[in-house]
Structure formats: structure tokens, C-alpha cells
Enzyme design. Structure first.
Site, PDB file in Angstrom:
ATOM      1  CB  SER A  83      -9.122   4.790 -16.955  1.00  0.00           C
ATOM      2  OG  SER A  83     -10.031   5.844 -17.220  1.00  0.00           O
ATOM      3  CG  ASN A  84      -4.315   3.341 -16.563  1.00  0.00           C
ATOM      4  OD1 ASN A  84      -4.155   2.424 -17.350  1.00  0.00           O
ATOM      5  ND2 ASN A  84      -4.361   4.612 -16.958  1.00  0.00           N
ATOM      6  CE1 TYR A 174      -9.367  10.662 -17.801  1.00  0.00           C
ATOM      7  CE2 TYR A 174     -10.352   9.566 -15.916  1.00  0.00           C
ATOM      8  CZ  TYR A 174      -9.548   9.521 -17.034  1.00  0.00           C
ATOM      9  OH  TYR A 174      -8.936   8.352 -17.389  1.00  0.00           O
ATOM     10  CE  LYS A 202      -5.704  11.082 -17.675  1.00  0.00           C
ATOM     11  NZ  LYS A 202      -6.004   9.746 -17.122  1.00  0.00           N
ATOM     12  CB  SER A 204      -7.427  10.538 -22.024  1.00  0.00           C
ATOM     13  OG  SER A 204      -7.009  10.728 -20.704  1.00  0.00           O
ATOM     14  N   GLY A 228      -3.339  13.426 -21.257  1.00  0.00           N
ATOM     15  CA  GLY A 228      -3.794  12.195 -20.636  1.00  0.00           C
ATOM     16  C   GLY A 228      -3.056  10.960 -21.079  1.00  0.00           C
ATOM     17  CB  VAL A 245      -2.659  12.246 -15.835  1.00  0.00           C
ATOM     18  CG1 VAL A 245      -3.099  11.026 -15.020  1.00  0.00           C
ATOM     19  CG2 VAL A 245      -2.801  13.522 -15.013  1.00  0.00           C
TER      20      VAL A 245
END
Length: 333
Positions: A83-84, A174, A202, A204, A228, A245
Site C-alpha cells: 500500500s505504501n 495480506y 500480514k 494490518s 502490519g 511490516v
């Protein structure tokens, strides 16, 4: 005074018991019972920001410059095209070129996780195979979400099973509900954890109860849970997560690796103090200001942030001032 004396006397057995058990609290993290992981994901992974030039082309020279600065930080590996990394705004050829460039710059003992998720199962498989050929060690596969109303647990299990079967590299699930509006259901995670080529998730979402239950329910599988976000890293380690992460690692990579190390050594007071100082900066570069805030803060710490790709725009001067104040009041600037 007599009451105070009686109260103190009544607490002596409890205080003595706490004193006796205190050394146990210094124990470091232990690996949850179960098989040894086929690929060890313990440690910190920064999800790299993708640098763009002023004309919004991927700036590979600045990417390599950031990688050289990260080389001295003891990360377990790197994540690209999460996403980043603004992956929805990159063309397929750009995504593959980013993977290739990072792999060439990254030592072989550091893992490269690459975001290969697409909306369809077929496109995800094709992208995953291509990323493996470009040098990715692990595929990070986000939940398809455009037709989120149809993304039942059964549909998601089918999707990830097909990807896991076809992928030449291990797959990490994810779940990022803040962006997708979709939380990967617990029953789907438990089922998918039994797949031999799906090695972790992961998560988040920040629900520590959910993360702890994932660790517990998948403890007999070759499956690892990754936090996350840096904001709940210590808490996730306390319930058995393997690593993190963390977007904030693009900026404060060394402190996050230190937090990881303190937790593993059982230095919980120091870990808690450090975690407290990371919470507000982490919120600022994730939920509060997002990728534009992350990139702006990177510049204050010697990294190239640069612009985002449209339609993401820059922060306003007032937002920049607020962001800087958050890092300053927590002792980072």
C-alpha cells in the site's frame, strides 16, 4: 496508621510472590509450538515507498539511493509494491521493474516480499509468476476487493488456493481493511494456513485479539503472522506474531529494529518505553496523513520521499507543520 500497617502486612505474600516471579517477565519471545517455518519471517520489513520524479515517473535512481541508506539497518528484508508503494498506480511493467531493481541491490540473505495482488485470480497468478522471475522471494497477495460484497470466505479461499497452487514462490496473505474495506475472515485464514505454499499473513487491521487467535489456531501449521503496523508491534509480539511490516520503518528503521530486539531479549520495560514514542508518529504517517505524510517525513531523516503519483496530492503547509510537531514532541526531531 494501624490500618496502613495491617494493609501492608496483608499484601506481603502478594508482593513476595511478585518479587519471586519477576525474573520470568524478563524472558524473551518464544516461538509458538509447532513445526519449524520453511522460511523464517522473524524481524522488521519496511514496505518501501515508491519514489517518483517531479513529472511522476518512477525514479529508479532515488530508489537505489534509499536502498543504499537502508543497507546499514538490520532489516529481515524489504517489501515492495504494498500500500505504501502506491502499487495501484503503477503499470504492470513498472511493478516488475521495481522488483528487479530492488532484487539486484538487495543482499541475498535479505528477503524480498513483492505485492503481486490483482483483482482477478488469473491476473494475480500471472503477476506472481512474473515477480518470481524478477527476483521476488515471497509474494504478498492483497485481498481482491472491487466486488467486495461477493468476496465470501469460500470465494477468498478458492482465490488464494489457486494462487498458492500456481505460485513458484511462497505466498503471504495480506489483509488491509482500511484500504480494501474487507477483512480476510478468520475461518479463511485458518483454512489457508494448511496450504503448503501459503506461509503467513500480514494483518494490518490492528485487532490484537484476532491476531492472537490466528497464532493460536495456526500453531500446528507452517504459518507466521506479521503485524502490519508499528503502532501495535509490541502487542502483536506479546501474542505470538513473528515480525512486522511497518510503514514507519521507512523513516525510523533502526528504532523499530531495536524494538524487535528488545522484545526478543525480554527487555519489556525498555520495549514499552520505545513503543510509546512510536505510536503517534506511526498514526501520523498511516491513518492521519497516509503516503503523502510518509514521504514528507522521509525527507527529514535523509531519505528521498518526493511526490506521490496523482491523484494523491501533497500535504498542506498546516499539515506539514502538524506532522513535524508530532515527530518533534516524541523526540525524533
Amino acid at each position: 496508621m494501624a490500618f496502613s500497617t495491617r494493609l501492608a502486612s496483608s499484601l506481603w505474600p502478594t508482593l513476595a510472590a511478585l518479587h519471586w516471579t519477576a525474573p520470568r517477565q524478563c524472558r524473551g519471545l518464544s516461538t509458538p509450538q509447532g513445526p519449524e517455518p520453511s522460511l523464517d519471517l522473524r524481524g522488521i520489513f519496511p514496505p518501501l515507498a515508491t519514489p517518483f520524479s517531479p513529472i511522476q515517473e518512477v525514479d529508479y535512481a532515488q530508489l537505489e539511493g534509499n536502498l543504499s541508506r537502508y543497507a546499514s539497518i538490520p532489516f529481515r528484508g524489504l517489501v515492495v509494491l504494498g500500500s505504501n508503494g502506491e502499487y495501484p498506480y503503477l503499470a504492470p511493467r513498472e511493478r516488475l521493474e521495481v522488483v528487479s531493481r530492488v532484487r539486484r541491490a538487495l543482499p541475498r540473505d535479505r528477503l524480498l516480499l513483492a505485492g503481486s495482488g490483482c483483482e482477478s485470480t488469473q491476473a494475480t497468478i500471472e503477476m506472481t509468476v512474473s515477480m518470481a522471475e524478477a527476483g521476488a522471494d515471497v509474494a504478498l497477495v492483497v485481498t481482491p476487493c472491487y466486488y467486495r460484497g461477493a468476496m465470501t470466505s469460500a470465494a477468498l479461499v478458492h482465490h488464494y488456493t489457486e494462487v498458492g497452487d500456481a505460485s513458484p514462490i511462497p505466498v503471504v496473505l495480506y489483509s488491509v481493511p482500511a484500504n480494501t474495506g474487507l477483512d480476510l475472515p478468520m475461518e479463511a485464514v485458518i483454512t489457508l494456513a494448511q496450504h503448503p505454499n501459503i506461509i503467513g499473513i500480514k494483518d494490518s487491521g490492528g485487532d490484537i485479539t484476532r491476531m492472537g487467535l490466528m497464532v493460536h489456531k495456526t500453531r500446528q501449521d507452517d504459518f507466521q503472522v506479521l503485524a502490519g503496523s508499528a503502532g501495535f508491534l509490541l502487542a502483536s509480539y506479546a501474542v505470538g506474531a513473528s515480525g512486522g511490516v511497518c510503514a514507519l520503518a521507512n523513516i525510523l528503521g533502526a528504532p523499530l529494529c531495536q524494538l524487535d530486539r528488545l522484545c526478543r531479549k525480554g527487555q519489556w520495560q525498555e520495549a514499552r518505553d520505545l513503543q510509546h514514542r512510536l505510536i503517534e508518529p506511526n498514526t501520523a504517517v498511516t491513518r492521519r496523513f497516509g503516503v503523502p505524510g510518509l514521504k514528507k517525513a522521509m525527507e527529514w531523516f535523509g531519505y528521498y520521499g518526493g511526490p506521490c503519483r496523482a491523484p494523491l496530492g501533497p500535504l498542506s503547509p498546516a499539515q506539514v507543520e502538524e506532522l513535524r510537531n508530532i515527530f518533534s514532541t516524541n523526540g525524533w526531531l
